[in-house]
Design a protein around this motif. Structure first.
Motif, PDB file in Angstrom:
ATOM      1  N   ASP A  42       0.809  -1.207   0.000  1.00 10.19           N
ATOM      2  CA  ASP A  42       0.000   0.000   0.000  1.00 10.19           C
ATOM      3  C   ASP A  42       0.850   1.268   0.000  1.00 10.19           C
ATOM      4  OD1 ASP A  42      -2.678   1.324   0.250  1.00 10.19           O
ATOM      5  OD2 ASP A  42      -1.757   2.040   2.110  1.00 10.19           O
ATOM      6  N   GLU A  43       1.958   1.295   0.731  1.00  5.59           N
ATOM      7  CA  GLU A  43       2.764   2.517   0.801  1.00  5.59           C
ATOM      8  C   GLU A  43       3.327   2.893  -0.567  1.00  5.59           C
ATOM      9  OE1 GLU A  43       5.616  -0.812   2.231  1.00  5.59           O
ATOM     10  OE2 GLU A  43       3.500  -0.330   2.468  1.00  5.59           O
ATOM     11  N   HIS A  44       3.661   1.896  -1.388  1.00  7.43           N
ATOM     12  CA  HIS A  44       4.155   2.182  -2.739  1.00  7.43           C
ATOM     13  C   HIS A  44       3.003   2.615  -3.647  1.00  7.43           C
ATOM     14  CE1 HIS A  44       8.014   0.799  -1.486  1.00  7.43           C
ATOM     15  NE2 HIS A  44       7.616  -0.441  -1.314  1.00  7.43           N
ATOM     16  N   GLN A  45       1.822   2.028  -3.437  1.00  2.58           N
ATOM     17  CA  GLN A  45       0.642   2.466  -4.198  1.00  2.58           C
ATOM     18  C   GLN A  45       0.356   3.942  -3.894  1.00  2.58           C
ATOM     19  OE1 GLN A  45      -0.743   1.006  -6.610  1.00  2.58           O
ATOM     20  NE2 GLN A  45      -0.603  -1.196  -6.317  1.00  2.58           N
ATOM     21  N   GLN A  46       0.452   4.300  -2.625  1.00  5.00           N
ATOM     22  CA  GLN A  46       0.187   5.694  -2.232  1.00  5.00           C
ATOM     23  C   GLN A  46       1.194   6.650  -2.883  1.00  5.00           C
ATOM     24  OE1 GLN A  46      -2.481   6.709  -0.718  1.00  5.00           O
ATOM     25  NE2 GLN A  46      -3.247   4.670  -0.234  1.00  5.00           N
ATOM     26  N   THR A  47       2.444   6.236  -2.941  1.00  4.73           N
ATOM     27  CA  THR A  47       3.470   7.062  -3.585  1.00  4.73           C
ATOM     28  C   THR A  47       3.169   7.211  -5.069  1.00  4.73           C
ATOM     29  OG1 THR A  47       5.124   6.352  -1.973  1.00  4.73           O
ATOM     30  CG2 THR A  47       5.960   7.309  -4.020  1.00  4.73           C
ATOM     31  N   ALA A  48       2.758   6.120  -5.718  1.00  2.00           N
ATOM     32  CA  ALA A  48       2.421   6.176  -7.142  1.00  2.00           C
ATOM     33  C   ALA A  48       1.246   7.122  -7.380  1.00  2.00           C
ATOM     34  CB  ALA A  48       2.098   4.776  -7.662  1.00  2.00           C
ATOM     35  N   VAL A  49       0.248   7.064  -6.528  1.00  4.45           N
ATOM     36  CA  VAL A  49      -0.915   7.952  -6.653  1.00  4.45           C
ATOM     37  C   VAL A  49      -0.470   9.405  -6.492  1.00  4.45           C
ATOM     38  CG1 VAL A  49      -3.089   8.627  -5.543  1.00  4.45           C
ATOM     39  CG2 VAL A  49      -2.628   6.213  -6.028  1.00  4.45           C
ATOM     40  N   ALA A  50       0.430   9.655  -5.555  1.00  5.71           N
ATOM     41  CA  ALA A  50       0.938  11.011  -5.346  1.00  5.71           C
ATOM     42  C   ALA A  50       1.685  11.527  -6.581  1.00  5.71           C
ATOM     43  CB  ALA A  50       1.851  11.058  -4.123  1.00  5.71           C
ATOM     44  N   GLU A  51       2.223  10.614  -7.376  1.00 11.65           N
ATOM     45  CA  GLU A  51       2.936  10.989  -8.606  1.00 11.65           C
ATOM     46  C   GLU A  51       2.004  11.105  -9.807  1.00 11.65           C
ATOM     47  OE1 GLU A  51       5.953  12.021  -8.848  1.00 11.65           O
ATOM     48  OE2 GLU A  51       6.556  11.550  -6.807  1.00 11.65           O
ATOM     49  N   GLY A  52       0.711  10.807  -9.618  1.00 17.12           N
ATOM     50  CA  GLY A  52      -0.246  10.965 -10.707  1.00 17.12           C
ATOM     51  C   GLY A  52      -0.840   9.678 -11.246  1.00 17.12           C
ATOM     52  N   ALA A  53      -0.429   8.540 -10.699  1.00 12.91           N
ATOM     53  CA  ALA A  53      -0.985   7.259 -11.140  1.00 12.91           C
ATOM     54  C   ALA A  53      -2.332   7.007 -10.463  1.00 12.91           C
ATOM     55  CB  ALA A  53      -0.013   6.118 -10.816  1.00 12.91           C
ATOM     56  N   THR A  54      -3.063   6.052 -11.002  1.00 16.60           N
ATOM     57  CA  THR A  54      -4.283   5.561 -10.378  1.00 16.60           C
ATOM     58  C   THR A  54      -3.887   4.403  -9.471  1.00 16.60           C
ATOM     59  OG1 THR A  54      -5.581   6.152 -12.317  1.00 16.60           O
ATOM     60  CG2 THR A  54      -6.509   4.479 -10.883  1.00 16.60           C
ATOM     61  N   TYR A  55      -4.588   4.246  -8.346  1.00 15.57           N
ATOM     62  CA  TYR A  55      -4.276   3.158  -7.420  1.00 15.57           C
ATOM     63  C   TYR A  55      -4.324   1.834  -8.170  1.00 15.57           C
ATOM     64  CZ  TYR A  55      -3.872   0.931  -2.863  1.00 15.57           C
ATOM     65  OH  TYR A  55      -3.410   0.224  -1.781  1.00 15.57           O
ATOM     66  N   GLY A  56      -3.243   1.086  -8.129  1.00 15.85           N
ATOM     67  CA  GLY A  56      -3.105  -0.135  -8.903  1.00 15.85           C
ATOM     68  C   GLY A  56      -3.472  -1.394  -8.138  1.00 15.85           C
ATOM     69  N   PHE A  57      -2.787  -2.458  -8.459  1.00 14.52           N
ATOM     70  CA  PHE A  57      -3.071  -3.778  -7.886  1.00 14.52           C
ATOM     71  C   PHE A  57      -1.769  -4.535  -7.691  1.00 14.52           C
ATOM     72  CE2 PHE A  57      -3.214  -4.055 -12.456  1.00 14.52           C
ATOM     73  CZ  PHE A  57      -2.499  -5.207 -12.755  1.00 14.52           C
ATOM     74  N   GLY A  58      -1.841  -5.563  -6.869  1.00 18.01           N
ATOM     75  CA  GLY A  58      -0.685  -6.407  -6.628  1.00 18.01           C
ATOM     76  C   GLY A  58      -0.765  -7.698  -7.413  1.00 18.01           C
ATOM     77  N   LYS A  59       0.351  -8.373  -7.519  1.00 20.67           N
ATOM     78  CA  LYS A  59       0.379  -9.645  -8.249  1.00 20.67           C
ATOM     79  C   LYS A  59      -0.499 -10.690  -7.576  1.00 20.67           C
ATOM     80  CE  LYS A  59       4.846  -8.702 -10.210  1.00 20.67           C
ATOM     81  NZ  LYS A  59       6.270  -9.003 -10.213  1.00 20.67           N
TER      82      LYS A  59
END
Length: 124
Positions: A89-106
Protein backbone atom coordinates in the motif's frame (compact mmCIF):
# COMPACT_ATOMS: atom_id res chain seq x y z
CA UNK A 1 -12.82 -0.62 -30.28
CA UNK A 2 -9.84 -2.65 -29.08
CA UNK A 3 -8.06 -1.07 -26.11
CA UNK A 4 -4.32 -1.25 -25.44
CA UNK A 5 -2.58 -1.94 -22.14
CA UNK A 6 1.19 -1.68 -21.89
CA UNK A 7 2.74 -3.73 -19.09
CA UNK A 8 6.20 -2.52 -18.12
CA UNK A 9 8.82 -4.42 -16.22
CA UNK A 10 7.15 -7.70 -15.30
CA UNK A 11 8.85 -11.05 -15.81
CA UNK A 12 7.43 -13.42 -18.43
CA UNK A 13 5.14 -15.39 -16.10
CA UNK A 14 3.71 -12.25 -14.45
CA UNK A 15 3.26 -10.54 -17.83
CA UNK A 16 1.43 -13.61 -19.10
CA UNK A 17 -0.83 -13.64 -16.02
CA UNK A 18 -1.73 -9.99 -16.58
CA UNK A 19 -2.18 -10.57 -20.32
CA UNK A 20 -4.45 -13.55 -19.72
CA UNK A 21 -6.53 -11.65 -17.14
CA UNK A 22 -6.95 -8.64 -19.41
CA UNK A 23 -7.60 -10.51 -22.66
CA UNK A 24 -10.16 -12.83 -21.05
CA UNK A 25 -12.22 -9.95 -19.60
CA UNK A 26 -11.71 -7.06 -22.02
CA UNK A 27 -11.38 -6.46 -25.75
CA UNK A 28 -7.79 -5.38 -25.28
CA UNK A 29 -4.28 -5.96 -26.56
CA UNK A 30 -1.51 -6.28 -23.98
CA UNK A 31 2.00 -5.24 -24.97
CA UNK A 32 5.16 -5.75 -22.93
CA UNK A 33 7.92 -3.21 -22.35
CA UNK A 34 10.96 -3.54 -20.13
CA UNK A 35 11.96 -0.06 -18.99
CA UNK A 36 11.49 3.68 -19.35
CA UNK A 37 13.06 3.97 -22.80
CA UNK A 38 10.96 1.42 -24.67
CA UNK A 39 7.80 2.42 -22.78
CA UNK A 40 8.18 6.11 -23.67
CA UNK A 41 9.03 5.20 -27.27
CA UNK A 42 5.88 3.08 -27.56
CA UNK A 43 3.71 5.79 -25.98
CA UNK A 44 4.99 8.30 -28.54
CA UNK A 45 4.12 5.97 -31.43
CA UNK A 46 0.61 4.77 -30.58
CA UNK A 47 -2.42 5.41 -28.43
CA UNK A 48 -2.33 3.48 -25.14
CA UNK A 49 -5.29 3.26 -22.76
CA UNK A 50 -3.37 2.16 -19.66
CA UNK A 51 0.21 1.47 -18.55
CA UNK A 52 0.91 -0.90 -15.68
CA UNK A 53 4.39 -0.69 -14.16
CA UNK A 54 5.99 -3.30 -11.93
CA UNK A 55 7.34 -1.92 -8.65
CA UNK A 56 10.79 -3.38 -9.36
CA UNK A 57 11.56 -3.98 -13.01
CA UNK A 58 12.51 -7.54 -13.89
CA UNK A 59 15.26 -6.46 -16.29
CA UNK A 60 17.45 -4.50 -13.88
CA UNK A 61 15.47 -4.02 -10.66
CA UNK A 62 14.95 -0.31 -11.41
CA UNK A 63 12.27 1.34 -9.29
CA UNK A 64 9.03 1.41 -11.29
CA UNK A 65 8.04 4.61 -9.51
CA UNK A 66 10.77 6.37 -11.49
CA UNK A 67 9.06 5.38 -14.74
CA UNK A 68 5.76 6.77 -13.48
CA UNK A 69 7.50 10.03 -12.51
CA UNK A 70 9.21 10.27 -15.91
CA UNK A 71 6.01 9.73 -17.91
CA UNK A 72 3.85 11.93 -15.68
CA UNK A 73 6.38 14.78 -15.95
CA UNK A 74 6.39 14.65 -19.77
CA UNK A 75 3.87 17.21 -21.14
CA UNK A 76 3.10 14.99 -24.15
CA UNK A 77 2.53 11.81 -22.11
CA UNK A 78 1.30 13.01 -18.72
CA UNK A 79 -2.34 12.19 -19.47
CA UNK A 80 -1.71 8.49 -20.13
CA UNK A 81 -3.31 6.54 -17.26
CA UNK A 82 -0.85 4.51 -15.20
CA UNK A 83 -1.01 1.95 -12.39
CA UNK A 84 1.71 0.48 -10.22
CA UNK A 85 1.79 -3.30 -9.81
CA UNK A 86 2.71 -3.98 -6.18
CA UNK A 87 1.16 -5.61 -3.14
CA UNK A 88 2.40 -2.81 -0.85
CA UNK A 89 0.00 0.00 0.00
CA UNK A 90 2.76 2.52 0.80
CA UNK A 91 4.15 2.18 -2.74
CA UNK A 92 0.64 2.47 -4.20
CA UNK A 93 0.19 5.69 -2.23
CA UNK A 94 3.47 7.06 -3.58
CA UNK A 95 2.42 6.18 -7.14
CA UNK A 96 -0.91 7.95 -6.65
CA UNK A 97 0.94 11.01 -5.35
CA UNK A 98 2.94 10.99 -8.61
CA UNK A 99 -0.25 10.96 -10.71
CA UNK A 100 -0.98 7.26 -11.14
CA UNK A 101 -4.28 5.56 -10.38
CA UNK A 102 -4.28 3.16 -7.42
CA UNK A 103 -3.10 -0.13 -8.90
CA UNK A 104 -3.07 -3.78 -7.89
CA UNK A 105 -0.69 -6.41 -6.63
CA UNK A 106 0.38 -9.64 -8.25
CA UNK A 107 -1.55 -11.52 -5.56
CA UNK A 108 -4.69 -9.73 -6.80
CA UNK A 109 -4.44 -10.68 -10.48
CA UNK A 110 -7.82 -11.97 -11.58
CA UNK A 111 -9.71 -10.77 -8.50
CA UNK A 112 -13.02 -8.99 -9.12
CA UNK A 113 -11.62 -5.86 -7.42
CA UNK A 114 -8.71 -5.75 -9.86
CA UNK A 115 -11.04 -6.10 -12.82
CA UNK A 116 -13.10 -3.21 -11.42
CA UNK A 117 -9.94 -1.07 -11.28
CA UNK A 118 -9.11 -1.90 -14.92
CA UNK A 119 -12.63 -1.49 -16.29
CA UNK A 120 -12.69 2.32 -16.62
CA UNK A 121 -9.62 2.13 -18.86
CA UNK A 122 -10.19 -1.08 -20.80
CA UNK A 123 -13.94 -1.46 -21.21
CA UNK A 124 -14.97 -1.03 -24.85
Amino acid sequence: MVKTLVDCGNCGPDFNSIRKMVSSHFDATVLQTHGAEDTVELLRKRHVDLVTVNRKLDRDYTDGLEIIKKIKSDPELCNVPMMLVTNYDEHQQTAVAEGATYGFGKLEIGNPETLEKLEPFLKS
